[in-house]
Design a protein around this motif. Structure first.
Motif, mmCIF file in Angstrom:
data_model
loop_
_atom_site.group_PDB
_atom_site.id
_atom_site.type_symbol
_atom_site.label_atom_id
_atom_site.label_comp_id
_atom_site.label_asym_id
_atom_site.label_seq_id
_atom_site.Cartn_x
_atom_site.Cartn_y
_atom_site.Cartn_z
ATOM 1 N N ILE A 155 -35.496 104.817 -54.645
ATOM 2 C CA ILE A 155 -34.061 105.087 -54.779
ATOM 3 C C ILE A 155 -33.233 103.809 -54.622
ATOM 4 C CG2 ILE A 155 -32.127 106.403 -53.806
ATOM 5 C CD1 ILE A 155 -34.100 108.213 -55.126
ATOM 6 N N TRP A 205 -28.752 107.559 -56.887
ATOM 7 C CA TRP A 205 -28.359 108.660 -56.021
ATOM 8 C C TRP A 205 -28.439 110.030 -56.701
ATOM 9 C CZ3 TRP A 205 -28.562 106.053 -51.936
ATOM 10 C CH2 TRP A 205 -27.846 104.888 -51.704
ATOM 11 N N SER A 206 -28.121 110.078 -57.993
ATOM 12 C CA SER A 206 -27.922 111.397 -58.611
ATOM 13 C C SER A 206 -29.246 112.120 -58.808
ATOM 14 C CB SER A 206 -27.216 111.247 -59.953
ATOM 15 O OG SER A 206 -28.126 110.750 -60.909
ATOM 16 N N SER A 207 -29.152 113.439 -59.019
ATOM 17 C CA SER A 207 -30.376 114.232 -59.165
ATOM 18 C C SER A 207 -31.133 113.819 -60.423
ATOM 19 C CB SER A 207 -30.034 115.720 -59.208
ATOM 20 O OG SER A 207 -29.129 115.986 -60.258
ATOM 21 N N GLU A 208 -30.412 113.497 -61.496
ATOM 22 C CA GLU A 208 -31.078 113.096 -62.733
ATOM 23 C C GLU A 208 -31.822 111.774 -62.539
ATOM 24 O OE1 GLU A 208 -31.717 114.489 -65.650
ATOM 25 O OE2 GLU A 208 -30.924 116.253 -64.658
ATOM 26 N N ALA A 244 -32.825 110.501 -59.728
ATOM 27 C CA ALA A 244 -33.939 110.697 -58.795
ATOM 28 C C ALA A 244 -35.094 111.398 -59.484
ATOM 29 C CB ALA A 244 -33.462 111.494 -57.587
ATOM 30 N N ALA A 245 -34.758 112.372 -60.342
ATOM 31 C CA ALA A 245 -35.823 113.092 -61.062
ATOM 32 C C ALA A 245 -36.594 112.134 -61.965
ATOM 33 C CB ALA A 245 -35.220 114.236 -61.876
ATOM 34 N N PHE A 285 -39.697 110.728 -60.532
ATOM 35 C CA PHE A 285 -40.632 111.736 -60.013
ATOM 36 C C PHE A 285 -42.061 111.211 -59.938
ATOM 37 C CE2 PHE A 285 -43.320 115.473 -60.068
ATOM 38 C CZ PHE A 285 -42.684 116.280 -59.147
ATOM 39 N N SER A 286 -42.424 110.439 -60.974
ATOM 40 C CA SER A 286 -43.798 109.928 -60.955
ATOM 41 C C SER A 286 -44.011 109.016 -59.753
ATOM 42 C CB SER A 286 -44.094 109.179 -62.246
ATOM 43 O OG SER A 286 -43.090 108.222 -62.482
ATOM 44 N N LEU A 298 -42.455 109.354 -56.931
ATOM 45 C CA LEU A 298 -42.542 110.249 -55.764
ATOM 46 C C LEU A 298 -43.974 110.761 -55.611
ATOM 47 C CD1 LEU A 298 -41.331 112.012 -53.489
ATOM 48 C CD2 LEU A 298 -40.766 113.713 -55.214
#
Lengths: 496, 579
Positions: free
Chosen positions: B90, B103-106, B108-109, B112-113, B115
């Motif tokens: 992040i 910061w935003s959900s998009e 952050a998504a 994902f890999s 994460l």
């Protein structure tokens, strides 16, 4: 007592013969648990016309391979963690964690390889595998973990009657406490259900359609879930803090079992594990989490109240420090640590220009006033962290874990629930609101991480050495899996 | 700074992290796929990130590695993976890539890999560490020392359980932490630490005695506490002989010895004074004085002889330093506040007399504050007489020059001398009887004997004089001494003692005090609140703080307790009959 005897016998008898016999027994138990759980999981996926192997076409060998892999996962689980799980709740939750791991290893990594493709950990592939995440974690994993615990207990059953009687009394007490806590949790959840007009839908479970009946059914379900919580987790709950984590996890489980599985099934819509269905049920997810948080907290308060007054006050078994000293110190150190966490969170609030919104809580608009309100809230939450998790944060990593978890709890409670209520708006449990509050989620996680680490540092500095006892990290942090699962799910649900 | 064992552990964690990451990359080919390849532009940055992450894990868990069974499991690995994702995914990697944090959900998504990678890496890291520890490979890792043999253990003996000794032991315990090669023994006459600033409150009945005296054993995890008194020191053999509670003796050998034996009342060799005066140094002293005062009031209430009655109702305190002033101020409140119970005694029948040889009280404070204190105490009923040298005492009397004052209660606070045990042990002392140390707090001519507090003459390099024998200086000396001991044990240079006085505070009566803090002078209610706030914060253990705070609250709403519970029974037959 029974558990201790079994564990002791395992540890003390180290002969090769005994070890091989033990391993063979665990392999059998794990394999059987995995097989049964795999069968149920495959059947539920089949009802949605999905393959457990994510095959583009339904190949005849898929079911066989899936069951074989399920047995292997069951055996691996039994050999790695089987002996360490001594409670039904622990079996349930560690099984879900195993399901989550298997989702990453299987559908995201191994299955593409079996299909001749490269592993894909990207968001698109994860979104496609969302139903499998739901199924693997909450049906396959939970059932496997619980069955594993159950079979081991039955195989080792040699408990004297006096112990059984004492346990039955404990279980009865846990059930009553759980039922009461479930009722209060149901009341909290019911506030949103009433606002969303969902009681008539719930009434459909008993072939009715009026709100009053729906409300009654909702409370009955809440109480029953509360009773099962008490029975399953009675030996896992140590303090109100960890109980909130167990309750949080249990709320998430019941979102899948209730809102995505049983409710649509009974209403004739079949199992709804798709990402679209889960997105449609997002508000219910937040409601279940809130129910779980309330359930865990109230259950622990009832249970701890009893223990504090009548069990732990016994001078023969009393800890070196009383709850008063621990509690006051926890509040003080938590408040002090939260100043650092609050300042860290402020960076994100400044970057996202969220401070004026916080200032509106007291009818102001400026950044500085927002900062002051934010710091006051941070300190109050930090003080409650010290009170709730003071006993659970003996090691830095467990303090970090609990801090992160508490951050996510306050994301559910704060920007999605309490803050809109204070500003006179309805609960913000929609996907859009959650997406808008996502930077706040990162901020809450950052706040929690700093809070936990600084709290632990202060504890080491200011608490008398004898009062800091390292806890069993595995035990106390198992409940934290829910935080990981929730974060993964939120990312999958919120992404477009 | 991590010690050598911890450094070994941190290196091992970093290596485990690197191994886990390489294993993960090779198995899944992740590094060649997007978006990881975009996130880590180059294998070196990738390796640096995972090694840094592993070292961070080692730093976090450096206190846990000694017990394999306590090593965190998979859930902790997941949590750590999540933290890595938050830090690297992040914030750090986007920042290095010239973007703002994700910061935003998009956004952050889109990570994902990463994460998934971080969570898996966290689990693998814990698994690799478990294997390393369970197999015993960690024990052979570079920098990890084997268990300490009995011959290599260094023993520090601290004599004295007052502020100086206890704080030294506490500080040493913090410096040494888990080092098994250092053992600490604290020898104390009592089993508690007496918080002397509140001793007058015990006598005055506003605080219970146990509440200002936390038990020594509550302070320590590794320090061994021995009840007894030192009797003999052998500097050649490095042994000290202790007379234990049961009357037997025990010999302790030491590598370093700390003298923190405090001071005792100084009667200037006047046997009569010593035999007839109450001292005011210990918890038992405070309780004795309190009982004496209550007993005098009880007897005076039914006494018909006027002279005898006056003797009973005259309470004399000698010495107008902090102890004497706070004691007579508290006693004045207690006695006059309790007269409501004693219908036959009028306030004017009672005399509380403070005798001192100087021209003013409280020489430690400025003159204006001393005058203020004198005025306030006089207005509340205390008689203060300066220039009064007490020369003799006997049953029911005290002599001030030619004048004889009739009293049954004489309390001596007119001076202290360093504990005379040190002279008996053959140590070189100054004319007061204090052992002489250098600025490092080490006895002159000794390499392993140290001293501090009231029993030592410690040069203060700030003022060029000897440090005053106060609790404030003793606490600071204890911190320096603990640092120096730790330094010497690790072949580092000790440092000189240096302290600027922060000021002094004294309570002179109900909600009235004088304070001089960092050169600022306060008096009255504010100074009293300052006194209570500061000393409550300094009182050891939260439990005792809470109890004292509750005592103070109770004292606001209820009268002082005048229960007379004798420590020894003067009339066993009456006690047996319940009379």
């Amino acid at each position: 007592m029974e558990t201790d005897l079994i564990t002791t016998s395992i540890r003390t008898d180290t002969s090769l013969g005994h070890t091989l016999t033990h391993l063979a027994g665990r392999t059998l138990i794990g394999g059987a648990s995995g097989l049964v759980a795999g069968l149920l999981y495959a059947a539920l996926l089949d009802s949605q016309r999905m393959s457990p192997m994510m095959s583009p076409t339904d190949l005849p060998g898929d079911t066989f391979i899936h069951l074989l892999l399920s047995i292997i996962v069951g055996i691996s689980y039994a050999l790695v963690v089987g002996d360490r799980v001594t409670t039904p709740g622990g079996g349930l939750v560690s099984g879900i964690l195993a399901g989550l791991i298997w989702w990453g290893v299987g559908p995201l990594t191994l299955f593409p390889l079996l299909h001749g493709a490269r592993p894909d950990w990207g968001i698109a592939a994860a979104r496609d595998a969302f139903p499998l995440l739901v199924g693997l974690a909450v049906t396959f994993g939970a059932l496997m973990g619980w069955l594993n615990w159950l079979i081991i207990r039955i195989a080792a059953y040699a408990t004297p009657f006096t112990v059984i009687r004492a346990r039955l009394l404990d279980t009865l007490q846990a059930a009553i406490s759980g039922g009461l806590a479930g009722m209060i949790g149901g009341w909290v959840f019911g506030k949103w259900m009433e606002q969303a007009g969902l009681f008539p839908l719930i009434a459909g479970l008993v072939a009715a359609d009026d709100s009053a009946m729906g409300r009654s059914v909702h409370f009955v379900i809440s109480i029953v879930i509360g009773i099962t919580y008490g029975v399953l987790f009675q030996r896992d709950v140590r303090s109100a803090g960890s109980s909130i984590a167990w309750g949080f996890a249990y709320g998430l489980i019941w979102w899948v079992i209730g809102a995505l599985t049983i409710l649509p099934f009974l209403l004739g819509d079949g199992v709804q594990w798709s990402r679209t269905a889960a997105q449609g049920s997002f508000a219910s997810l937040i409601g279940h989490l809130l129910y779980g948080i309330t359930l865990g907290l109230v259950y622990a308060l009832i249970s701890r109240f009893w223990r504090t007054l009548f069990i732990e006050s016994d001078p023969l078994t009393r800890a070196a420090e009383g709850p008063g000293t621990r509690g006051l110190r926890g509040i003080g150190l938590g408040a002090a640590a939260s100043i650092f966490g609050g300042l860290a969170f402020t960076l994100i609030m400044l970057a996202t220009n969220a401070l004026p919104t916080v200032a509106s809580l007291i009818g102001m608009t400026s950044v500085f006033e927002g900062f002051l309100v934010h710091m006051v809230i941070s300190i109050l939450i930090g003080a409650s962290f010290g009170l709730l998790y003071g006993r659970e944060s003996a090691s830095p990593v467990s303090a970090l874990g609990w801090g992160l978890f508490y951050g996510i709890v306050w994301w559910v409670l704060g920007p999605l629930t309490i803050m809109p209520a204070l500003l006179g708006a309805p609960f913000q449990w929609s996907l859009a609101a959650a997406a808008g509050a996502f930077p706040s989620l990162i901020g809450h996680l950052l706040y929690g991480a700093v809070l936990g680490l600084v709290y632990h540092r202060l504890l080491q500095r200011f608490a008398p050495p004898h009062s800091i006892t390292s806890s069993d990290s595995d035990h106390t942090t198992t409940g934290l899996w829910a935080m990981i699962v929730l974060l993964v799910m939120i990312l999958l649900l919120l992404s477009v | 700074m991590p010690n050598i064992q911890q450094a070994g552990w941190i290196r091992t964690s970093a290596l485990a992290s690197g191994s886990a990451a390489i294993l993960l990359g090779v198995l899944t080919g992740l590094f060649s796929s997007t978006p990881l390849a975009d996130l880590f532009p180059g294998i070196l940055i990738y390796l640096a990130a995972v090694l840094l992450s592993g070292a961070g894990y080692g730093v976090l868990l450096r206190a846990e590695y000694r017990q394999v069974r306590r090593l965190p499991g998979i859930p902790i690995g997941l949590v750590y993976g999540l933290v890595n994702w938050l830090i690297f995914g992040i914030v750090i990697i986007p920042t290095f890539a010239g973007q703002s944090p994700q910061w935003s959900s998009e956004q952050a998504a889109a990570q994902f890999s990463l994460l998934t990678f971080c969570l898996t890496h966290g689990m693998l890291l814990t698994a690799v560490l478990h294997i390393l520890c369970a197999r015993g490979w960690l024990a052979r890792a570079p920098g990890v020392t084997p268990p300490v043999s009995a011959n290599a253990i260094r023993h520090i003996v601290i004599l004295g359980g007052g502020f100086a000794g206890v704080t030294t032991a506490q500080q040493l315990e913090q410096h040494i932490q888990h080092d098994p090669s250092v053992q600490i023994t604290l020898v104390s006459k009592t089993n508690h630490l007496l918080f002397t600033p509140m001793l007058a409150e015990v006598t005055a009945g506003s605080v219970e005695a146990q509440h200002i005296s936390p038990p020594l054993r509550a302070f320590f995890r590794h320090v061994r506490v021995v009840r007894g008194e030192p009797t003999l020191l052998d500097g050649q053999a490095n042994t000290v002989t202790i007379k234990l509670l049961n009357g037997t003796t025990s010999t302790l050998s030491f590598d370093h010895l700390v003298l923190a034996l405090g001071a005792t009342p100084n009667f200037f060799n006047n046997r009569n004074l010593e035999g007839h005066a109450f001292t005011f140094k210990s918890l038992v002293d405070a309780i004795h004085i309190r009982h004496q005062v209550i007993d005098c009031l009880e007897r005076a209430d039914s006494e018909t002889d006027t002279a005898r009655r006056r003797t009973l109702l005259t309470f004399v305190v000698v010495g107008a330093g902090f102890a004497g002033v706070e004691l007579i101020g508290g006693l004045n409140d207690f006695v006059r506040g309790s007269l409501w119970y004693y219908k036959q005694i009028r306030s004017e029948d009672v005399t509380l007399l403070l005798l001192h040889p100087r021209d003013r009280i409280l020489p430690e404070l400025s003159e204006t504050l001393a005058h203020y204190a004198e005025e306030r105490m006089t207005s509340r009923g205390v008689t203060i007489r300066g220039g009064a040298v007490v020369t003799d005492a006997g049953n029911g009397r005290v002599s001030v020059g030619d004048e004889v004052i009739s009293t049954d209660t004489l309390i001596w606070t007119a001076g202290n001398i360093p504990n005379p045990i040190m002279k008996n042990m053959g140590l070189v002392t100054d004319k007061r009887g204090a052992v002489i140390t250098d600025a490092l707090l080490r006895l002159e001519g000794q390499s392993n004997i140290w001293a501090l507090g009231d029993c030592a003459a410690v040069p203060d390099i700030v003022t060029g004089k000897n440090a005053p024998p106060t609790a404030q200086y003793a606490l600071r000396q204890a911190k320096t001494l603990a640092h120096n001991l730790h330094a010497v044990l690790h072949d580092r240079e000790p440092k000189a003692f240096r302290h600027h006085s922060q000021g002094a505070l004294a309570v002179v009566g109900h909600q009235t005090a004088c304070a001089e803090v960092f050169g600022f002078r306060f008096s009255g209610l504010f100074a009293w609140l300052l006194w209570r706030g500061i000393y409550l914060s300094k009182l050891p253990t939260l439990e005792k703080k809470t109890r004292v705070l509750l005592d103070w609250i109770v004292d606001v709403f209820f009268p002082r307790d005048i229960t007379y519970a004798p420590l020894y029974d003067e009339n066993p037959e009456a006690a047996a009959s319940g009379d």
